[in-house]
Motif scaffolding. Sequence first.
Motif, PDB file in Angstrom:
ATOM      1  N   ALA A   1       0.840  -1.196   0.000  1.00 20.09           N
ATOM      2  CA  ALA A   1       0.000   0.000   0.000  1.00 20.09           C
ATOM      3  C   ALA A   1       0.874   1.246   0.000  1.00 20.09           C
ATOM      4  CB  ALA A   1      -0.935   0.007   1.203  1.00 20.09           C
ATOM      5  N   GLY A   2       0.271   2.376  -0.375  1.00 21.50           N
ATOM      6  CA  GLY A   2       1.039   3.621  -0.406  1.00 21.50           C
ATOM      7  C   GLY A   2       0.176   4.861  -0.427  1.00 21.50           C
ATOM      8  N   LYS A   3       0.792   5.955  -0.039  1.00 23.88           N
ATOM      9  CA  LYS A   3       0.170   7.274  -0.072  1.00 23.88           C
ATOM     10  C   LYS A   3       0.068   7.785  -1.506  1.00 23.88           C
ATOM     11  CE  LYS A   3       2.008  11.865   0.223  1.00 23.88           C
ATOM     12  NZ  LYS A   3       0.802  12.641   0.001  1.00 23.88           N
ATOM     13  N   VAL A   4      -1.081   8.314  -1.872  1.00 23.52           N
ATOM     14  CA  VAL A   4      -1.265   8.897  -3.191  1.00 23.52           C
ATOM     15  C   VAL A   4      -0.458  10.186  -3.306  1.00 23.52           C
ATOM     16  CG1 VAL A   4      -2.953  10.101  -4.647  1.00 23.52           C
ATOM     17  CG2 VAL A   4      -3.494   7.857  -3.689  1.00 23.52           C
ATOM     18  N   LEU A   5       0.204  10.368  -4.454  1.00 20.19           N
ATOM     19  CA  LEU A   5       0.898  11.618  -4.796  1.00 20.19           C
ATOM     20  C   LEU A   5       0.004  12.381  -5.768  1.00 20.19           C
ATOM     21  CD1 LEU A   5       4.475  10.147  -5.355  1.00 20.19           C
ATOM     22  CD2 LEU A   5       3.692  11.474  -3.378  1.00 20.19           C
ATOM     23  N   MET A   6      -0.300  13.650  -5.436  1.00 18.06           N
ATOM     24  CA  MET A   6      -1.252  14.397  -6.253  1.00 18.06           C
ATOM     25  C   MET A   6      -1.082  15.886  -5.947  1.00 18.06           C
ATOM     26  SD  MET A   6      -5.289  13.431  -6.703  1.00 18.06           S
ATOM     27  CE  MET A   6      -5.689  13.549  -4.960  1.00 18.06           C
ATOM     28  N   ASP A   7      -0.375  16.601  -6.825  1.00 19.37           N
ATOM     29  CA  ASP A   7      -0.088  18.012  -6.545  1.00 19.37           C
ATOM     30  C   ASP A   7      -0.674  18.983  -7.573  1.00 19.37           C
ATOM     31  OD1 ASP A   7       1.695  17.390  -8.609  1.00 19.37           O
ATOM     32  OD2 ASP A   7       3.346  18.566  -7.760  1.00 19.37           O
ATOM     33  N   ARG A   8      -1.622  18.513  -8.400  1.00 16.09           N
ATOM     34  CA  ARG A   8      -2.324  19.423  -9.306  1.00 16.09           C
ATOM     35  C   ARG A   8      -3.603  18.757  -9.826  1.00 16.09           C
ATOM     36  NH1 ARG A   8       0.582  19.609 -15.287  1.00 16.09           N
ATOM     37  NH2 ARG A   8       0.854  17.352 -15.566  1.00 16.09           N
ATOM     38  N   HIS A   9      -4.465  19.575 -10.434  1.00 22.11           N
ATOM     39  CA  HIS A   9      -5.710  19.096 -11.037  1.00 22.11           C
ATOM     40  C   HIS A   9      -6.531  18.249 -10.075  1.00 22.11           C
ATOM     41  CE1 HIS A   9      -3.382  19.645 -15.010  1.00 22.11           C
ATOM     42  NE2 HIS A   9      -4.135  20.711 -14.788  1.00 22.11           N
ATOM     43  N   CYS A  10      -6.629  18.732  -8.870  1.00 28.50           N
ATOM     44  CA  CYS A  10      -7.438  18.071  -7.854  1.00 28.50           C
ATOM     45  C   CYS A  10      -7.881  19.139  -6.862  1.00 28.50           C
ATOM     46  CB  CYS A  10      -6.644  16.978  -7.148  1.00 28.50           C
ATOM     47  SG  CYS A  10      -5.196  17.570  -6.253  1.00 28.50           S
TER      48      CYS A  10
ATOM     49  N   GLY B   1       6.917  17.779  -0.800  1.00 27.92           N
ATOM     50  CA  GLY B   1       6.298  17.295   0.429  1.00 27.92           C
ATOM     51  C   GLY B   1       5.710  15.902   0.279  1.00 27.92           C
ATOM     52  N   GLY B   2       5.053  15.659  -0.851  1.00 32.26           N
ATOM     53  CA  GLY B   2       4.456  14.349  -1.068  1.00 32.26           C
ATOM     54  C   GLY B   2       5.489  13.244  -1.138  1.00 32.26           C
ATOM     55  N   VAL B   3       6.590  13.495  -1.822  1.00 35.15           N
ATOM     56  CA  VAL B   3       7.633  12.482  -1.942  1.00 35.15           C
ATOM     57  C   VAL B   3       8.377  12.319  -0.617  1.00 35.15           C
ATOM     58  CG1 VAL B   3       9.782  11.886  -3.128  1.00 35.15           C
ATOM     59  CG2 VAL B   3       7.827  12.748  -4.429  1.00 35.15           C
ATOM     60  N   ARG B   4       8.569  13.408   0.102  1.00 33.21           N
ATOM     61  CA  ARG B   4       9.209  13.307   1.417  1.00 33.21           C
ATOM     62  C   ARG B   4       8.362  12.461   2.364  1.00 33.21           C
ATOM     63  NH1 ARG B   4       9.323  18.223   2.446  1.00 33.21           N
ATOM     64  NH2 ARG B   4       7.504  18.351   3.800  1.00 33.21           N
ATOM     65  N   GLU B   5       7.052  12.700   2.374  1.00 32.79           N
ATOM     66  CA  GLU B   5       6.169  11.885   3.210  1.00 32.79           C
ATOM     67  C   GLU B   5       6.200  10.419   2.788  1.00 32.79           C
ATOM     68  OE1 GLU B   5       2.787  15.203   4.459  1.00 32.79           O
ATOM     69  OE2 GLU B   5       2.518  14.000   2.636  1.00 32.79           O
ATOM     70  N   SER B   6       6.282  10.184   1.492  1.00 31.75           N
ATOM     71  CA  SER B   6       6.361   8.806   0.996  1.00 31.75           C
ATOM     72  C   SER B   6       7.624   8.118   1.510  1.00 31.75           C
ATOM     73  CB  SER B   6       6.337   8.789  -0.535  1.00 31.75           C
ATOM     74  OG  SER B   6       5.116   9.293  -1.029  1.00 31.75           O
ATOM     75  N   GLU B   7       8.736   8.815   1.487  1.00 29.75           N
ATOM     76  CA  GLU B   7       9.979   8.210   1.969  1.00 29.75           C
ATOM     77  C   GLU B   7       9.895   7.915   3.455  1.00 29.75           C
ATOM     78  OE1 GLU B   7      14.775   8.600   1.433  1.00 29.75           O
ATOM     79  OE2 GLU B   7      13.571  10.431   1.265  1.00 29.75           O
ATOM     80  N   GLU B   8       9.267   8.793   4.217  1.00 34.10           N
ATOM     81  CA  GLU B   8       9.096   8.531   5.645  1.00 34.10           C
ATOM     82  C   GLU B   8       8.256   7.278   5.870  1.00 34.10           C
ATOM     83  OE1 GLU B   8       7.370  12.171   6.963  1.00 34.10           O
ATOM     84  OE2 GLU B   8       9.268  13.283   6.948  1.00 34.10           O
ATOM     85  N   LEU B   9       7.219   7.116   5.049  1.00 28.64           N
ATOM     86  CA  LEU B   9       6.363   5.927   5.167  1.00 28.64           C
ATOM     87  C   LEU B   9       7.101   4.668   4.746  1.00 28.64           C
ATOM     88  CD1 LEU B   9       3.119   7.580   3.797  1.00 28.64           C
ATOM     89  CD2 LEU B   9       3.376   6.617   6.098  1.00 28.64           C
ATOM     90  N   ILE B  10       7.953   4.773   3.735  1.00 29.41           N
ATOM     91  CA  ILE B  10       8.780   3.621   3.345  1.00 29.41           C
ATOM     92  C   ILE B  10       9.629   3.175   4.519  1.00 29.41           C
ATOM     93  CG2 ILE B  10      10.759   2.918   1.934  1.00 29.41           C
ATOM     94  CD1 ILE B  10       9.619   4.719  -0.309  1.00 29.41           C
ATOM     95  N   ARG B  11      10.277   4.107   5.155  1.00 30.22           N
ATOM     96  CA  ARG B  11      11.158   3.762   6.272  1.00 30.22           C
ATOM     97  C   ARG B  11      10.384   3.194   7.455  1.00 30.22           C
ATOM     98  NH1 ARG B  11      15.105   9.139   6.043  1.00 30.22           N
ATOM     99  NH2 ARG B  11      16.297   8.489   4.195  1.00 30.22           N
ATOM    100  N   ARG B  12       9.139   3.620   7.594  1.00 37.25           N
ATOM    101  CA  ARG B  12       8.336   3.158   8.726  1.00 37.25           C
ATOM    102  C   ARG B  12       7.695   1.797   8.465  1.00 37.25           C
ATOM    103  NH1 ARG B  12       6.381   7.754   9.874  1.00 37.25           N
ATOM    104  NH2 ARG B  12       4.305   7.794   8.932  1.00 37.25           N
ATOM    105  N   TRP B  13       7.299   1.535   7.219  1.00 39.44           N
ATOM    106  CA  TRP B  13       6.453   0.380   6.982  1.00 39.44           C
ATOM    107  C   TRP B  13       7.009  -0.673   6.030  1.00 39.44           C
ATOM    108  CZ3 TRP B  13       2.852  -0.857  10.158  1.00 39.44           C
ATOM    109  CH2 TRP B  13       2.144   0.129  10.861  1.00 39.44           C
ATOM    110  N   HIS B  14       7.863  -0.328   5.096  1.00 39.98           N
ATOM    111  CA  HIS B  14       8.293  -1.312   4.114  1.00 39.98           C
ATOM    112  C   HIS B  14       9.151  -2.390   4.778  1.00 39.98           C
ATOM    113  CE1 HIS B  14       8.979  -2.929   0.162  1.00 39.98           C
ATOM    114  NE2 HIS B  14      10.277  -2.908   0.327  1.00 39.98           N
ATOM    115  N   GLY B  15       8.681  -3.626   4.716  1.00 39.50           N
ATOM    116  CA  GLY B  15       9.391  -4.710   5.374  1.00 39.50           C
ATOM    117  C   GLY B  15       9.072  -4.856   6.837  1.00 39.50           C
ATOM    118  N   CYS B  16       8.078  -4.098   7.327  1.00 42.79           N
ATOM    119  CA  CYS B  16       7.635  -4.242   8.713  1.00 42.79           C
ATOM    120  C   CYS B  16       6.658  -5.415   8.760  1.00 42.79           C
ATOM    121  CB  CYS B  16       6.975  -2.961   9.199  1.00 42.79           C
ATOM    122  SG  CYS B  16       6.298  -3.056  10.876  1.00 42.79           S
TER     123      CYS B  16
END
Length: 442
Positions: A164-173, A183-198
């Motif tokens: 699973a993953g956070k949606v990236l969406m910075d226009r047309h919404c 910000g979206g990619v930074r948050e994604s990397e934080e989530l990778i470190r927290r959850w990937h392989g957990c």
Amino acid sequence: MNDSSLPRGITAWRGSLLYFTDDPGRAEHATRWHEDGLLVVEDGHVKAAGDYAALAATLPSEAVVQDRRGKLILPGFIDTHIHYPQTDIIASPAPDLLPWLNTYTFPAESRFRDVGRARETARFFLDELLRCGTTSAMVYCTVHPESVDAFFAESEARGTRMVAGKVLMDRHCPDFLRDTAEGGVRESEELIRRWHGCGRQMYVITPRFAPTSTPEQLQLAGELARAYPDVFIQTHVAESQEEVRWVKDLFPDARSYLDVYDGYGLLRERAMYAHCIWLDDDDRGRMTASGAAAAHCPTSNLFLGSGLFNFERADAAGMHLSLATDVGGGTSFSMLCTMNEAYKVARMGGTYLPARRMFYLATLGGARSMGLEGVIGGFAPGCEADFIVLDPKATPLLARRTAQTDDLEELLFALAMLGDDRAVAETYIKGELACAQTTPEP
């Protein structure tokens, strides 16, 4: 049945075993069928699978054998494209994809900043998947990191293997769902470190689709994918003709919609592209060469009138294929119902889709497309023991029809055409019962 040299703690299930070693549509002898079979599980992993007569004597005396004769035992279904925040808008009317997003999807997703709402929806969503026999899925959350944390926490509590993953969406919404490129990619990397392989949780980088990400965001997403090569990628491509025209206007220098993603480094192994309806043969060849896979979503494609997936051209290109519900554009959590619609889509396009292949696409095909063959989707020794028990007598009509079947293909075809969640008698996660329609017999 005594053998002191074998490890203890073994449980086995006796019934009709079905699994695959390859795509039956492209390879001979890809189906494994043991009418009186035995699945042996140790410590949550498959130890052996085969004929009961051959394996029964290898069991230690204290091994527990669950009797499921008259039913089918097969690997759990794998749904390669589904949106958990859209659970509550399933079966919402709209004339096309883009109006459906604006009218229903975006307002529904705005509520997932609320952790309580996200956790409650994730609980229902995961329970519904298990009830329908789906043991793994590739899942869209929302732009809110809280929605990802909530989903993975619920999945981890159940022990399910989810991507699973956070949606990236910075226009047309709408503004209330817009992140930023960085910000979206930074948050994604934080989530990778927290959850990937957990535990069994795995992360997927998730640009919603090209129109809702700026070139800057897609560029940063590609850089993130290169930094974490074992992380997954998921997005949409060539779902509707209107969408394809929009992408052409937004990215005039790209050869095609798929070319947009390729240009930003998002076309590789462990990349899952939903729909893939309006691709050309060059696009299909590039997907094959890159190792990326297509998630065929027949119920949502029909519901939104997006078009018919072309099995003939996909097979000619050798594309990796899987099957997906695409809830909430899709109209059922059931992979059996999804097979039903996939068969009809194929027929409308001039292709016959055998039942064996439909079951492959929903099991090993999904695992292979995700780069998880040998982990889920099969009964090879060492695979995680996520499996289901199907009851061919689950409904009066199904019982009447399957009583008349003469061979395996006919039996599977009846299950695909007439089956739904009621046909899934039991769902097991790593050898432990996770869901049952009725109290199972020992």
